[in-house]
Design a protein around this motif. Sequence first.
Motif, PDB file in Angstrom:
ATOM      1  N   LYS A 228       0.822  -1.213   0.000  1.00  0.00           N
ATOM      2  CA  LYS A 228       0.000   0.000   0.000  1.00  0.00           C
ATOM      3  C   LYS A 228       0.858   1.266   0.000  1.00  0.00           C
ATOM      4  N   TRP A 229       1.951   1.251   0.771  1.00  0.00           N
ATOM      5  CA  TRP A 229       2.789   2.449   0.830  1.00  0.00           C
ATOM      6  C   TRP A 229       3.586   2.653  -0.452  1.00  0.00           C
ATOM      7  N   LEU A 230       4.046   1.565  -1.061  1.00  0.00           N
ATOM      8  CA  LEU A 230       4.788   1.711  -2.308  1.00  0.00           C
ATOM      9  C   LEU A 230       3.877   2.093  -3.467  1.00  0.00           C
ATOM     10  N   ALA A 231       2.647   1.589  -3.448  1.00  0.00           N
ATOM     11  CA  ALA A 231       1.694   2.012  -4.477  1.00  0.00           C
ATOM     12  C   ALA A 231       1.457   3.516  -4.395  1.00  0.00           C
ATOM     13  N   LEU A 232       1.279   4.023  -3.180  1.00  0.00           N
ATOM     14  CA  LEU A 232       1.115   5.464  -2.996  1.00  0.00           C
ATOM     15  C   LEU A 232       2.379   6.214  -3.422  1.00  0.00           C
ATOM     16  N   ALA A 233       3.539   5.666  -3.068  1.00  0.00           N
ATOM     17  CA  ALA A 233       4.798   6.335  -3.395  1.00  0.00           C
ATOM     18  C   ALA A 233       4.970   6.488  -4.896  1.00  0.00           C
ATOM     19  N   TYR A 234       4.636   5.452  -5.646  1.00  0.00           N
ATOM     20  CA  TYR A 234       4.834   5.528  -7.095  1.00  0.00           C
ATOM     21  C   TYR A 234       3.789   6.413  -7.771  1.00  0.00           C
ATOM     22  N   VAL A 235       2.609   6.492  -7.218  1.00  0.00           N
ATOM     23  CA  VAL A 235       1.630   7.453  -7.732  1.00  0.00           C
ATOM     24  C   VAL A 235       2.127   8.883  -7.497  1.00  0.00           C
ATOM     25  N   LEU A 236       2.668   9.129  -6.304  1.00  0.00           N
ATOM     26  CA  LEU A 236       3.214  10.461  -6.014  1.00  0.00           C
ATOM     27  C   LEU A 236       4.417  10.766  -6.895  1.00  0.00           C
ATOM     28  N   GLU A 237       5.240   9.760  -7.162  1.00  0.00           N
ATOM     29  CA  GLU A 237       6.380   9.974  -8.057  1.00  0.00           C
ATOM     30  C   GLU A 237       5.902  10.330  -9.461  1.00  0.00           C
ATOM     31  N   ALA A 238       4.860   9.650  -9.925  1.00  0.00           N
ATOM     32  CA  ALA A 238       4.318   9.953 -11.249  1.00  0.00           C
ATOM     33  C   ALA A 238       3.814  11.396 -11.312  1.00  0.00           C
ATOM     34  N   LEU A 239       3.158  11.859 -10.235  1.00  0.00           N
ATOM     35  CA  LEU A 239       2.698  13.254 -10.190  1.00  0.00           C
ATOM     36  C   LEU A 239       3.885  14.207 -10.186  1.00  0.00           C
ATOM     37  N   LEU A 240       4.910  13.853  -9.445  1.00  0.00           N
ATOM     38  CA  LEU A 240       6.095  14.708  -9.344  1.00  0.00           C
ATOM     39  C   LEU A 240       6.744  14.888 -10.707  1.00  0.00           C
ATOM     40  N   VAL A 241       6.928  13.777 -11.412  1.00  0.00           N
ATOM     41  CA  VAL A 241       7.563  13.835 -12.723  1.00  0.00           C
ATOM     42  C   VAL A 241       6.696  14.591 -13.722  1.00  0.00           C
ATOM     43  N   MET A 269      13.963  16.678   7.063  1.00  0.00           N
ATOM     44  CA  MET A 269      13.509  16.408   8.437  1.00  0.00           C
ATOM     45  C   MET A 269      11.996  16.516   8.590  1.00  0.00           C
ATOM     46  N   PRO A 270      11.386  17.660   8.261  1.00  0.00           N
ATOM     47  CA  PRO A 270       9.932  17.734   8.438  1.00  0.00           C
ATOM     48  C   PRO A 270       9.145  17.089   7.308  1.00  0.00           C
ATOM     49  N   ALA A 271       9.776  16.923   6.132  1.00  0.00           N
ATOM     50  CA  ALA A 271       9.021  16.457   4.968  1.00  0.00           C
ATOM     51  C   ALA A 271       9.004  14.950   4.823  1.00  0.00           C
ATOM     52  N   TYR A 272       9.773  14.246   5.627  1.00  0.00           N
ATOM     53  CA  TYR A 272       9.938  12.805   5.435  1.00  0.00           C
ATOM     54  C   TYR A 272       8.628  12.042   5.660  1.00  0.00           C
ATOM     55  N   LEU A 273       8.379  11.018   4.824  1.00  0.00           N
ATOM     56  CA  LEU A 273       7.178  10.191   4.974  1.00  0.00           C
ATOM     57  C   LEU A 273       7.524   8.899   5.709  1.00  0.00           C
ATOM     58  N   ASN A 274       8.140   7.964   5.050  1.00  0.00           N
ATOM     59  CA  ASN A 274       8.709   6.787   5.717  1.00  0.00           C
ATOM     60  C   ASN A 274       9.713   6.138   4.790  1.00  0.00           C
ATOM     61  N   SER A 275      10.390   5.124   5.271  1.00  0.00           N
ATOM     62  CA  SER A 275      11.507   4.536   4.533  1.00  0.00           C
ATOM     63  C   SER A 275      11.074   3.829   3.262  1.00  0.00           C
ATOM     64  N   TYR A 276       9.780   3.570   3.117  1.00  0.00           N
ATOM     65  CA  TYR A 276       9.300   2.865   1.933  1.00  0.00           C
ATOM     66  C   TYR A 276       8.794   3.833   0.866  1.00  0.00           C
ATOM     67  N   VAL A 277       8.304   4.968   1.275  1.00  0.00           N
ATOM     68  CA  VAL A 277       7.811   5.974   0.328  1.00  0.00           C
ATOM     69  C   VAL A 277       8.958   6.812  -0.214  1.00  0.00           C
ATOM     70  N   ALA A 278       9.979   7.065   0.590  1.00  0.00           N
ATOM     71  CA  ALA A 278      11.040   7.998   0.215  1.00  0.00           C
ATOM     72  C   ALA A 278      11.810   7.601  -1.045  1.00  0.00           C
ATOM     73  N   PRO A 279      12.267   6.334  -1.217  1.00  0.00           N
ATOM     74  CA  PRO A 279      13.079   6.023  -2.398  1.00  0.00           C
ATOM     75  C   PRO A 279      12.398   6.340  -3.731  1.00  0.00           C
ATOM     76  N   PRO A 280      11.134   5.946  -3.956  1.00  0.00           N
ATOM     77  CA  PRO A 280      10.509   6.316  -5.225  1.00  0.00           C
ATOM     78  C   PRO A 280      10.397   7.829  -5.430  1.00  0.00           C
ATOM     79  N   LEU A 281      10.085   8.569  -4.361  1.00  0.00           N
ATOM     80  CA  LEU A 281       9.986  10.016  -4.489  1.00  0.00           C
ATOM     81  C   LEU A 281      11.340  10.623  -4.825  1.00  0.00           C
ATOM     82  N   LEU A 282      12.388  10.125  -4.198  1.00  0.00           N
ATOM     83  CA  LEU A 282      13.723  10.629  -4.495  1.00  0.00           C
ATOM     84  C   LEU A 282      14.144  10.276  -5.918  1.00  0.00           C
ATOM     85  N   ALA A 283      13.706   9.121  -6.402  1.00  0.00           N
ATOM     86  CA  ALA A 283      13.999   8.765  -7.797  1.00  0.00           C
ATOM     87  C   ALA A 283      13.402   9.801  -8.739  1.00  0.00           C
TER      88      ALA A 283
END
Length: 343
Positions: A228-241, A269-283
């Motif tokens: 669930k968290w990675l699905a959200l992360a990749y949707v957010l990454e798609a929006l970011l790109v 520091m304040p913007a961090y989500l969690n260790s599973y969401v962060a890598p796709p967003l950083l990509a």
Amino acid sequence: MAELTQNPRPLARNLIDIVKTPWALIVVILALVAIFDPGNWTEVVTFAGKALAHTGQYILFAVLLLSYLKATGAEVMVARAFEGRETRMIFLAALFGGLAPFCSCEVIPFIAGLLALGAPLSAVMAFWLSSPLIDPPTLLITAGALGWPFAIGKAVAAIALGLFGGFAVRTLMRSGAFAEPLREYKPAGCCGSVPKTDDKPVWKFWQEPERRSKFRSEFVQNGLFLLKWLALAYVLEALLVSYVPADLIARVVGGEGVVPIVIAALVGMPAYLNSYVAPPLLAGLMEQGMTAGAAMAFMVAGAVSSIPAMAAVWSLVKPRVFATYLGLGVSGAIVAGVVFQMI
């Protein structure tokens, strides 16, 4: 009549719980894209779907590994790291911090018990700083999203940060600081307890029905959590790109020098989500112009200052120790970013 008046409340709470899940947020995001930019909806869904499918192999292996560690009771090996000479304890605590299969809740009674039993704060700080940064699932997910060089760099940064924090605290303790680091703590009893160091892991867990059941429950629970968290992360990454201008990212956290790295650490520091969401967003951010050093600083600072990590520290230790924890985490993140950028 009493039943009719009482039933809506649990139903309302259940609906609220559903709305607050990542799945609901994914549906809302995709619905908004379909309404306001229907021409881009297919591209967003395809991007997120392909990215999630690519990471699926890492998710499966990560969940299997974590379930195995839990079913065997391997956390007793972590408890043994806090025995013996202080220098040895610091090294082992920093190393095992990245391997421990503890969630942010379980680590609280574990650390409280160690401090109460007299484990030195230096070793505990080494464990605390390295533990939020990396664990087996996070390592694999980071590798899937950002590549193995970044994942290995993060693991090295986790151990190095643990060692840096452990020896820094030991130096301060020798000058008289942190004489009584622990607050009064009363374990709630819902998150586990400190494993006994005389226990032994049962590597062939499948021979015991209780451990087989533990493996199944951990597999389902962790699998759904990561999915669930990675699905959200990749949707957010798609929006970011799709919607965030690349030149904006490049101006803020792009370019050479230390300044973008410091900015990334402070923003992380304040913007961090969690260790599973962060890598796709950083990509996605790196595709838009974020430097590798800034990405590393963002990830390290964010892990140290994530809400579960800070809550665990704050609930157990006095404010001076808490401030030291944050200071070591941010400064270590900046150093990690600078070194990673140079490499």
